[in-house]
Scaffold this motif. Structure first.
Motif, PDB file in Angstrom:
ATOM      1  N   VAL A 188     -73.673  46.051  67.171  1.00  0.00           N
ATOM      2  CA  VAL A 188     -73.525  45.969  65.724  1.00  0.00           C
ATOM      3  C   VAL A 188     -73.825  47.332  65.096  1.00  0.00           C
ATOM      4  N   ASN A 189     -74.707  48.102  65.729  1.00  0.00           N
ATOM      5  CA  ASN A 189     -75.139  49.375  65.169  1.00  0.00           C
ATOM      6  C   ASN A 189     -74.411  50.587  65.740  1.00  0.00           C
ATOM      7  N   ILE A 190     -73.431  50.394  66.581  1.00  0.00           N
ATOM      8  CA  ILE A 190     -72.723  51.519  67.173  1.00  0.00           C
ATOM      9  C   ILE A 190     -71.839  52.183  66.116  1.00  0.00           C
ATOM     10  N   THR A 191     -71.893  53.503  66.069  1.00  0.00           N
ATOM     11  CA  THR A 191     -71.058  54.274  65.161  1.00  0.00           C
ATOM     12  C   THR A 191     -70.097  55.136  65.971  1.00  0.00           C
ATOM     13  N   ARG A 192     -69.145  55.715  65.304  1.00  0.00           N
ATOM     14  CA  ARG A 192     -68.201  56.610  65.992  1.00  0.00           C
ATOM     15  C   ARG A 192     -68.917  57.835  66.545  1.00  0.00           C
ATOM     16  N   GLY A 193     -69.903  58.343  65.810  1.00  0.00           N
ATOM     17  CA  GLY A 193     -70.679  59.486  66.298  1.00  0.00           C
ATOM     18  C   GLY A 193     -71.432  59.143  67.577  1.00  0.00           C
ATOM     19  N   TYR A 194     -71.993  57.945  67.611  1.00  0.00           N
ATOM     20  CA  TYR A 194     -72.689  57.497  68.821  1.00  0.00           C
ATOM     21  C   TYR A 194     -71.711  57.407  69.991  1.00  0.00           C
ATOM     22  N   GLN A 195     -70.499  56.923  69.725  1.00  0.00           N
ATOM     23  CA  GLN A 195     -69.509  56.803  70.790  1.00  0.00           C
ATOM     24  C   GLN A 195     -69.146  58.169  71.364  1.00  0.00           C
ATOM     25  N   ILE A 196     -69.006  59.147  70.503  1.00  0.00           N
ATOM     26  CA  ILE A 196     -68.683  60.503  70.978  1.00  0.00           C
ATOM     27  C   ILE A 196     -69.817  61.038  71.848  1.00  0.00           C
ATOM     28  N   MET A 197     -71.049  60.887  71.369  1.00  0.00           N
ATOM     29  CA  MET A 197     -72.190  61.380  72.139  1.00  0.00           C
ATOM     30  C   MET A 197     -72.343  60.602  73.453  1.00  0.00           C
ATOM     31  N   TYR A 198     -72.033  59.320  73.427  1.00  0.00           N
ATOM     32  CA  TYR A 198     -72.090  58.501  74.638  1.00  0.00           C
ATOM     33  C   TYR A 198     -71.104  59.024  75.684  1.00  0.00           C
ATOM     34  N   MET A 199     -69.895  59.322  75.256  1.00  0.00           N
ATOM     35  CA  MET A 199     -68.889  59.818  76.206  1.00  0.00           C
ATOM     36  C   MET A 199     -69.225  61.227  76.700  1.00  0.00           C
ATOM     37  N   LEU A 200     -69.773  62.066  75.831  1.00  0.00           N
ATOM     38  CA  LEU A 200     -70.203  63.397  76.289  1.00  0.00           C
ATOM     39  C   LEU A 200     -71.359  63.264  77.282  1.00  0.00           C
ATOM     40  N   GLY A 201     -72.237  62.299  77.042  1.00  0.00           N
ATOM     41  CA  GLY A 201     -73.324  62.037  77.985  1.00  0.00           C
ATOM     42  C   GLY A 201     -72.804  61.549  79.325  1.00  0.00           C
ATOM     43  N   ARG A 202     -71.799  60.705  79.297  1.00  0.00           N
ATOM     44  CA  ARG A 202     -71.175  60.245  80.545  1.00  0.00           C
ATOM     45  C   ARG A 202     -70.559  61.421  81.305  1.00  0.00           C
ATOM     46  N   THR A 203     -69.981  62.356  80.560  1.00  0.00           N
ATOM     47  CA  THR A 203     -69.395  63.527  81.193  1.00  0.00           C
ATOM     48  C   THR A 203     -70.473  64.385  81.843  1.00  0.00           C
ATOM     49  N   LEU A 204     -71.601  64.550  81.165  1.00  0.00           N
ATOM     50  CA  LEU A 204     -72.708  65.314  81.752  1.00  0.00           C
ATOM     51  C   LEU A 204     -73.225  64.630  83.015  1.00  0.00           C
ATOM     52  N   PHE A 205     -73.351  63.304  82.965  1.00  0.00           N
ATOM     53  CA  PHE A 205     -73.773  62.563  84.152  1.00  0.00           C
ATOM     54  C   PHE A 205     -72.789  62.782  85.301  1.00  0.00           C
ATOM     55  N   ALA A 206     -71.501  62.694  85.007  1.00  0.00           N
ATOM     56  CA  ALA A 206     -70.481  62.896  86.033  1.00  0.00           C
ATOM     57  C   ALA A 206     -70.539  64.317  86.582  1.00  0.00           C
ATOM     58  N   ALA A 207     -70.776  65.291  85.707  1.00  0.00           N
ATOM     59  CA  ALA A 207     -70.863  66.684  86.147  1.00  0.00           C
ATOM     60  C   ALA A 207     -72.033  66.883  87.106  1.00  0.00           C
ATOM     61  N   VAL A 208     -73.180  66.303  86.775  1.00  0.00           N
ATOM     62  CA  VAL A 208     -74.347  66.428  87.655  1.00  0.00           C
ATOM     63  C   VAL A 208     -74.073  65.751  88.994  1.00  0.00           C
TER      64      VAL A 208
END
Length: 191
Positions: A5-25
């Motif tokens: 309910v509290n997810i925003t578009r900004g959170y989604q962008i940061m979530y996907m960038l975080g997933r990318t960092l996880f994948a990079a590591v």
């Protein structure tokens, strides 16, 4: 992940960038372990590179699918919009392109006493870290040259993985459920 309910578009962008960092590591650590022992075996390096790109795509797919599921819920403020995963993939690719441009400038400036050594080292590390899923295709390239096909994959692949994942998540399609049929032995029917 936060309450949908509290997810925003900004959170989604940061979530996907975080997933990318996880994948990079994950990709970087796996490739370092493999390449320490088999750096001179080009065939194995290519196979590991393709596997790491596939793993990278799965991580992006899974993150986008989770966000697609949350957007599809009827009680959230966000509605599924298929342009969003393309934007997420585009942002991931834009960061890769910025690091690529800095990397190429760094290599061009080496002959002209350009960047100090510390800045040059940071640029190279950032480039190799962010683009670690593609690392197998960078090793052995001379003077910072990167194959244009690899650059095209770096730019297009994140958007495609995010789009397919978001579409599957918003339509409630689970690939894991589709493949589990093949994973378990079916009991023989008694006649």
């Amino acid at each position: 992940m936060r309450n949908s309910v509290n997810i925003t578009r900004g959170y989604q962008i940061m979530y996907m960038l975080g997933r990318t960092l996880f994948a990079a590591v994950l990709c970087l650590l796996t490739e370092i372990i493999v390449f320490v022992n088999f750096l001179d075996v080009e065939t194995l390096r290519t196979i590991v590179g393709v596997i790491m790109i596939f793993v990278y795509g799965i991580i992006l797919y899974n993150g986008a699918a989770n966000l697609g599921k949350f957007d599809a819920k009827p009680y959230t403020k966000l509605t599924p919009q298929l342009i969003r995963p393309v934007i997420w993939g585009g942002m991931i690719a834009a960061v890769a392109v910025v690091f690529l441009v800095l990397y190429r400038i760094n290599w061009m400036m080496l002959d002209k006493d350009g960047f100090p050594l510390a800045i040059s080292l940071v640029i190279n590390c950032l480039f190799y870290f962010w683009n670690s899923p593609y690392l197998a295709f960078f090793i052995g390239n001379s003077n910072g040259y990167i194959n244009p096909i690899v650059i095209a994959v770096m730019v297009v692949y994140p958007s495609v993985a995010c789009f397919i994942g978001y579409l599957a998540g918003s339509k409630n399609i689970s690939l894991v459920d589709k493949f589990t049929v093949f994973m378990f032995e079916k009991p023989d029917s008694e006649e």
